[in-house]
Design a protein around this motif. Sequence first.
Motif, PDB file in Angstrom:
ATOM      1  N   ASN A 187       0.842  -1.195   0.000  1.00  0.00           N
ATOM      2  CA  ASN A 187       0.000   0.000   0.000  1.00  0.00           C
ATOM      3  C   ASN A 187       0.881   1.251   0.000  1.00  0.00           C
ATOM      4  OD1 ASN A 187      -2.503  -1.358   0.104  1.00  0.00           O
ATOM      5  ND2 ASN A 187      -2.266  -1.666   2.301  1.00  0.00           N
ATOM      6  N   LYS A 188       0.483   2.231  -0.783  1.00  0.00           N
ATOM      7  CA  LYS A 188       1.241   3.475  -0.847  1.00  0.00           C
ATOM      8  C   LYS A 188       0.675   4.443   0.180  1.00  0.00           C
ATOM      9  CE  LYS A 188       3.327   6.575  -4.235  1.00  0.00           C
ATOM     10  NZ  LYS A 188       3.410   6.933  -5.674  1.00  0.00           N
ATOM     11  N   ILE A 189       1.476   4.738   1.202  1.00  0.00           N
ATOM     12  CA  ILE A 189       1.059   5.619   2.289  1.00  0.00           C
ATOM     13  C   ILE A 189       2.064   6.759   2.402  1.00  0.00           C
ATOM     14  CG2 ILE A 189       0.548   5.789   4.756  1.00  0.00           C
ATOM     15  CD1 ILE A 189      -0.154   2.854   4.736  1.00  0.00           C
ATOM     16  N   ASN A 190       1.566   7.997   2.210  1.00  0.00           N
ATOM     17  CA  ASN A 190       2.425   9.188   2.264  1.00  0.00           C
ATOM     18  C   ASN A 190       3.630   9.063   1.334  1.00  0.00           C
ATOM     19  OD1 ASN A 190       0.753  10.348   4.252  1.00  0.00           O
ATOM     20  ND2 ASN A 190       1.892   9.315   5.892  1.00  0.00           N
ATOM     21  N   GLY A 191       3.374   8.518   0.160  1.00  0.00           N
ATOM     22  CA  GLY A 191       4.424   8.397  -0.842  1.00  0.00           C
ATOM     23  C   GLY A 191       5.366   7.229  -0.634  1.00  0.00           C
ATOM     24  N   LYS A 192       5.146   6.434   0.399  1.00  0.00           N
ATOM     25  CA  LYS A 192       6.010   5.287   0.678  1.00  0.00           C
ATOM     26  C   LYS A 192       5.223   3.994   0.551  1.00  0.00           C
ATOM     27  CE  LYS A 192       9.108   7.744   3.860  1.00  0.00           C
ATOM     28  NZ  LYS A 192       9.693   7.743   5.232  1.00  0.00           N
ATOM     29  N   ILE A 193       5.903   2.965   0.060  1.00  0.00           N
ATOM     30  CA  ILE A 193       5.281   1.655  -0.075  1.00  0.00           C
ATOM     31  C   ILE A 193       5.442   0.891   1.236  1.00  0.00           C
ATOM     32  CG2 ILE A 193       5.281  -0.536  -1.319  1.00  0.00           C
ATOM     33  CD1 ILE A 193       4.281   1.792  -2.970  1.00  0.00           C
ATOM     34  N   GLU A 194       4.326   0.503   1.817  1.00  0.00           N
ATOM     35  CA  GLU A 194       4.346  -0.283   3.049  1.00  0.00           C
ATOM     36  C   GLU A 194       3.631  -1.605   2.816  1.00  0.00           C
ATOM     37  OE1 GLU A 194       2.873   1.744   6.438  1.00  0.00           O
ATOM     38  OE2 GLU A 194       4.251   3.451   6.261  1.00  0.00           O
ATOM     39  N   ARG A 195       4.188  -2.643   3.410  1.00  0.00           N
ATOM     40  CA  ARG A 195       3.632  -3.990   3.286  1.00  0.00           C
ATOM     41  C   ARG A 195       2.642  -4.211   4.420  1.00  0.00           C
ATOM     42  NH1 ARG A 195       3.154  -7.367  -0.938  1.00  0.00           N
ATOM     43  NH2 ARG A 195       3.642  -9.544  -0.497  1.00  0.00           N
ATOM     44  N   LYS A 196       1.392  -4.513   4.061  1.00  0.00           N
ATOM     45  CA  LYS A 196       0.336  -4.724   5.043  1.00  0.00           C
ATOM     46  C   LYS A 196      -0.115  -6.178   5.008  1.00  0.00           C
ATOM     47  CE  LYS A 196      -0.255  -0.486   6.629  1.00  0.00           C
ATOM     48  NZ  LYS A 196      -0.106  -0.141   8.052  1.00  0.00           N
ATOM     49  N   PHE A 197      -0.329  -6.740   6.192  1.00  0.00           N
ATOM     50  CA  PHE A 197      -0.797  -8.117   6.317  1.00  0.00           C
ATOM     51  C   PHE A 197      -2.219  -8.110   6.869  1.00  0.00           C
ATOM     52  CE2 PHE A 197       3.766  -8.329   6.339  1.00  0.00           C
ATOM     53  CZ  PHE A 197       4.054  -9.458   5.595  1.00  0.00           C
ATOM     54  N   HIS A 198      -3.104  -8.844   6.184  1.00  0.00           N
ATOM     55  CA  HIS A 198      -4.520  -8.872   6.542  1.00  0.00           C
ATOM     56  C   HIS A 198      -4.946 -10.303   6.849  1.00  0.00           C
ATOM     57  CE1 HIS A 198      -4.859  -4.772   4.750  1.00  0.00           C
ATOM     58  NE2 HIS A 198      -4.003  -5.265   3.866  1.00  0.00           N
TER      59      HIS A 198
END
Length: 298
Positions: A187-198
């Motif tokens: 997910n792109k959050i504040n211009g940064k790619i973060e890996r999210k686990f659901h």
Amino acid sequence: MNPQPNFNQNPNITKVFNKDGTPNSKRIGVNKFANYNIYHTLINLNTFHFMIFVFGLFIIINSFFATILFFLPQFVSLGVSDEVTFSHWWKLFFLSTQTMTTVGYEQGGFISNIICSVEALVGFLFFALITGLLYGRFSRPNAKLFFSKNIIVNTSDNNITYNIRVANAKLSQLIEVKAQLIIALDNKINGKIERKFHYVNLLNESIAFLDSSWVISHVVDRNSPLYNLHLNDLKNKNLEIIILIKAIDDTYATEVHTRTSYHCDNVIWGADFIPITEIKNNSLITYIRNLDNYKYLN
């Protein structure tokens, strides 16, 4: 089957788990021996690598003792007065294997007998270690499940359902089987790619026993992280689906675990699994070789 559009494999794709369920991770900043357990490593080696290890260690130990004997004076190591050449090393190597396996050996000098006595002790320890490892490998209960190579996405009835099929590869049954599905997305959050686990809900997260095959399904709804995502979206978000299964082995009455991981390249869109079970001669027959078979929906 119709050709399925697949994405090209990207060597830079990072996955939490490899296809065989082993973790795809490294730890930086700790002593490299801090979390290393040689017994755990050897007990979890696949059969081919384990046999290579046993054979290699046997060769190394015998080569070590043969080399020591080789550099002793000839009347000590061989009990003869002939000139010692490298061809004698092979004789000493086989002498070493005979000593280690307590078969016996030709009488040599005093020092060579001391060395062979020490080697005999090493041989006892070696075979005791290998016996323990072999017992641990054969006696350890594990969930031997076959997983389908692909995730089949059924788009019929106005629902999108992600399906994974598993089959029991053991003669014994697995009881109280539970599955957990984890979806990882970028997910792109504040211009940064973060890996999210659901952690997502399953249509059938548990069954009383697994004797043949089981289709594990996740229905996409508004609460699902896969809502409104299609093939291109899955690629852009670097989809990884992790499936974890735990059960009780009916033979050992012990809890067992297994897991595997899928990437967006493993997603087959608009298809459904072809049944692999049938009733024949009053018995339920499961065709494991057809585990991966599917058909496209009209």
